[in-house]
Design a protein around this motif. Sequence first.
Motif, PDB file in Angstrom:
ATOM      1  N   ALA A 110      58.758  -0.815  33.368  1.00 20.53           N
ATOM      2  CA  ALA A 110      59.647  -0.350  34.437  1.00 20.53           C
ATOM      3  C   ALA A 110      61.008  -1.036  34.369  1.00 20.53           C
ATOM      4  N   LEU A 111      61.031  -2.317  34.057  1.00 22.75           N
ATOM      5  CA  LEU A 111      62.289  -3.057  34.032  1.00 22.75           C
ATOM      6  C   LEU A 111      63.169  -2.648  32.852  1.00 22.75           C
ATOM      7  N   PHE A 112      62.556  -2.401  31.694  1.00 22.26           N
ATOM      8  CA  PHE A 112      63.335  -2.116  30.492  1.00 22.26           C
ATOM      9  C   PHE A 112      63.449  -0.628  30.177  1.00 22.26           C
ATOM     10  N   GLY A 113      62.635   0.206  30.855  1.00 16.54           N
ATOM     11  CA  GLY A 113      62.679   1.629  30.558  1.00 16.54           C
ATOM     12  C   GLY A 113      62.191   1.960  29.166  1.00 16.54           C
ATOM     13  N   LYS A 114      61.226   1.203  28.667  1.00 14.26           N
ATOM     14  CA  LYS A 114      60.708   1.407  27.315  1.00 14.26           C
ATOM     15  C   LYS A 114      59.196   1.610  27.351  1.00 14.26           C
ATOM     16  N   THR A 115      58.669   2.194  26.295  1.00 11.51           N
ATOM     17  CA  THR A 115      57.236   2.422  26.194  1.00 11.51           C
ATOM     18  C   THR A 115      56.535   1.171  25.659  1.00 11.51           C
ATOM     19  N   ASP A 116      55.206   1.195  25.714  1.00 10.40           N
ATOM     20  CA  ASP A 116      54.432   0.092  25.145  1.00 10.40           C
ATOM     21  C   ASP A 116      54.730  -0.073  23.662  1.00 10.40           C
ATOM     22  N   ASP A 117      54.820   1.048  22.939  1.00  7.97           N
ATOM     23  CA  ASP A 117      55.094   0.970  21.504  1.00  7.97           C
ATOM     24  C   ASP A 117      56.423   0.277  21.243  1.00  7.97           C
ATOM     25  N   GLU A 118      57.434   0.612  22.044  1.00  6.77           N
ATOM     26  CA  GLU A 118      58.763   0.034  21.837  1.00  6.77           C
ATOM     27  C   GLU A 118      58.835  -1.430  22.232  1.00  6.77           C
ATOM     28  N   MET A 138      55.104  -8.197  18.108  1.00  4.42           N
ATOM     29  CA  MET A 138      55.195  -7.862  19.518  1.00  4.42           C
ATOM     30  C   MET A 138      56.329  -8.622  20.187  1.00  4.42           C
ATOM     31  N   GLY A 139      56.367  -9.954  19.973  1.00  5.59           N
ATOM     32  CA  GLY A 139      57.335 -10.784  20.665  1.00  5.59           C
ATOM     33  C   GLY A 139      58.766 -10.444  20.324  1.00  5.59           C
ATOM     34  N   GLN A 140      59.006 -10.096  19.066  1.00  3.44           N
ATOM     35  CA  GLN A 140      60.369  -9.791  18.639  1.00  3.44           C
ATOM     36  C   GLN A 140      60.911  -8.575  19.388  1.00  3.44           C
ATOM     37  N   ARG A 141      60.094  -7.562  19.582  1.00  2.00           N
ATOM     38  CA  ARG A 141      60.542  -6.353  20.266  1.00  2.00           C
ATOM     39  C   ARG A 141      60.863  -6.650  21.725  1.00  2.00           C
ATOM     40  N   LEU A 142      60.035  -7.446  22.356  1.00  2.00           N
ATOM     41  CA  LEU A 142      60.291  -7.805  23.750  1.00  2.00           C
ATOM     42  C   LEU A 142      61.581  -8.622  23.860  1.00  2.00           C
ATOM     43  N   ARG A 143      61.770  -9.551  22.941  1.00  3.15           N
ATOM     44  CA  ARG A 143      63.001 -10.359  22.957  1.00  3.15           C
ATOM     45  C   ARG A 143      64.233  -9.474  22.763  1.00  3.15           C
ATOM     46  N   GLU A 144      64.140  -8.509  21.840  1.00  3.47           N
ATOM     47  CA  GLU A 144      65.273  -7.612  21.598  1.00  3.47           C
ATOM     48  C   GLU A 144      65.570  -6.763  22.829  1.00  3.47           C
ATOM     49  N   ALA A 145      64.521  -6.307  23.518  1.00  2.60           N
ATOM     50  CA  ALA A 145      64.737  -5.513  24.735  1.00  2.60           C
ATOM     51  C   ALA A 145      65.451  -6.343  25.798  1.00  2.60           C
ATOM     52  N   ARG A 146      65.062  -7.600  25.924  1.00  8.17           N
ATOM     53  CA  ARG A 146      65.695  -8.487  26.909  1.00  8.17           C
ATOM     54  C   ARG A 146      67.162  -8.714  26.545  1.00  8.17           C
ATOM     55  N   LYS A 147      67.430  -8.983  25.288  1.00  5.76           N
ATOM     56  CA  LYS A 147      68.807  -9.246  24.871  1.00  5.76           C
ATOM     57  C   LYS A 147      69.672  -7.996  24.962  1.00  5.76           C
ATOM     58  N   GLN A 148      69.063  -6.828  24.748  1.00  6.33           N
ATOM     59  CA  GLN A 148      69.798  -5.575  24.879  1.00  6.33           C
ATOM     60  C   GLN A 148      70.331  -5.403  26.295  1.00  6.33           C
ATOM     61  N   ARG A 149      69.571  -5.884  27.271  1.00 13.32           N
ATOM     62  CA  ARG A 149      70.022  -5.837  28.649  1.00 13.32           C
ATOM     63  C   ARG A 149      71.028  -6.943  28.969  1.00 13.32           C
ATOM     64  N   GLY A 150      71.158  -7.902  28.056  1.00 13.86           N
ATOM     65  CA  GLY A 150      72.032  -9.035  28.334  1.00 13.86           C
ATOM     66  C   GLY A 150      71.402 -10.039  29.276  1.00 13.86           C
ATOM     67  N   TRP A 151      70.074 -10.089  29.340  1.00 19.45           N
ATOM     68  CA  TRP A 151      69.353 -10.978  30.254  1.00 19.45           C
ATOM     69  C   TRP A 151      68.900 -12.237  29.537  1.00 19.45           C
ATOM     70  N   SER A 152      69.010 -13.344  30.217  1.00 20.56           N
ATOM     71  CA  SER A 152      68.372 -14.574  29.761  1.00 20.56           C
ATOM     72  C   SER A 152      66.906 -14.542  30.177  1.00 20.56           C
ATOM     73  N   GLN A 153      66.127 -15.495  29.675  1.00 16.00           N
ATOM     74  CA  GLN A 153      64.736 -15.567  30.124  1.00 16.00           C
ATOM     75  C   GLN A 153      64.662 -15.844  31.618  1.00 16.00           C
ATOM     76  N   GLU A 154      65.594 -16.654  32.130  1.00 15.70           N
ATOM     77  CA  GLU A 154      65.613 -16.941  33.559  1.00 15.70           C
ATOM     78  C   GLU A 154      65.891 -15.679  34.365  1.00 15.70           C
ATOM     79  N   ARG A 155      66.790 -14.819  33.858  1.00 11.74           N
ATOM     80  CA  ARG A 155      67.076 -13.561  34.558  1.00 11.74           C
ATOM     81  C   ARG A 155      65.836 -12.677  34.565  1.00 11.74           C
ATOM     82  N   LEU A 156      65.098 -12.639  33.455  1.00 11.39           N
ATOM     83  CA  LEU A 156      63.886 -11.825  33.402  1.00 11.39           C
ATOM     84  C   LEU A 156      62.857 -12.342  34.396  1.00 11.39           C
ATOM     85  N   VAL A 157      62.756 -13.661  34.548  1.00  9.11           N
ATOM     86  CA  VAL A 157      61.856 -14.230  35.560  1.00  9.11           C
ATOM     87  C   VAL A 157      62.236 -13.699  36.936  1.00  9.11           C
TER      88      VAL A 157
END
Length: 373
Positions: free
Chosen positions: A64-72, A1-20
């Motif tokens: 909503a933020l990443f435009g991805k489904t739960d599965d993704e 689960m965590g790896q997919r979320l991390r990849e989605a964040r990095k795909q946007r070019g966001w740091s964890q602080e930006r996601l906050v």
Amino acid sequence: MGQRLREARKQRGWSQERLVREISRYAEQHLTDVASPASLKVYISEWENGRRAVSSSYALILRALFGKTDDELFGAPEPAAADGYDELIGRIDSARSLSLGMVDTLLNQTELLRSFDRQMGAAALVDQMRAHLEALEDALTFAVLPDARRPVATALAGAATLAAWQALDVGAVERAWRHYELGKRAAAEAEKPMYLAHAMAEQAYVLADAGRPEMAVDLVRDAQRTGGTKVSPRLAAWLFAAEAELCAKAGLARDCREALDRAAAALPADDEARDPDMLSIFLNAGHMARWRGNALAMLGEDDALAELYVALERMDPAFARATAGLRCDLAQAHLARGEFGQAREHLQKARLLANRTGSVRQRRRIERLTGRL
């Protein structure tokens, strides 16, 4: 689960602080309670490392933020156990009672989602689009007789193609491909060559974005053959214009110009943009000017700018994502002429629009063009 979320964040070019910050901003805009920024930073770290489950309220925000489904974002859920014949017969009976009025309602919902997509972008619609497709797929899966299946299949073909384009826009490439395949199957069952040709031609853009423009040209030409004489004049023009753009991407200059000429010849002379026979198609002289200018800009032609500025003057401001693309086209044309100041100005405006709509596809193009400044 965590790896997919991390990849989605990095795909946007966001740091964890930006996601906050994005989660906090979303919560403020939608009057939703979330944890403090300090706690959110801990949550994100724990989500990405698999030490904390994502609650339904935070999953909604992340979708909503990443435009991805739960599965993704989080992985596929465990399959449910079979409930036997009673549930099957119940679903078949429900599908049988699906009236023409209900199909019209589903078509209207697709149209509403299309309108929102043009103005807000695809990222904010991932939940609604997923639920809409699931409802249509269920209706088709459990409809038994052809007379009941064809109207639902037509509705599914249109919705799946829209969902595919939205997925491509938010960077979910595999989801886009699968939705196009779903749309093609539904169009074939519905015996709607226009829907099938449209889905095939849009799918060609996935190949072009993946670095296979020659294969994309072959696919869009196959779409033209598939539609044959059964496509409307406006869709025929759209298919030729798509061929021209893909030929330009493939470096086929002569083929590009010939396809542009065929598109102009096929396009109806009126000022209408909407195709009454294919509601997903918007094409008139203004749109064609943008398409021609884009193709000519890729070929490095001097008259591309004039075409693009005509298109900008005629552009409907409600088409936010298309306007962002047009600004990119103008930047590309100015770059070809060494006019870096004008290119930079258009890219800045394109970036604002792409950020507003959450378009990953447009942002990638903006970054590629920015690298040439």
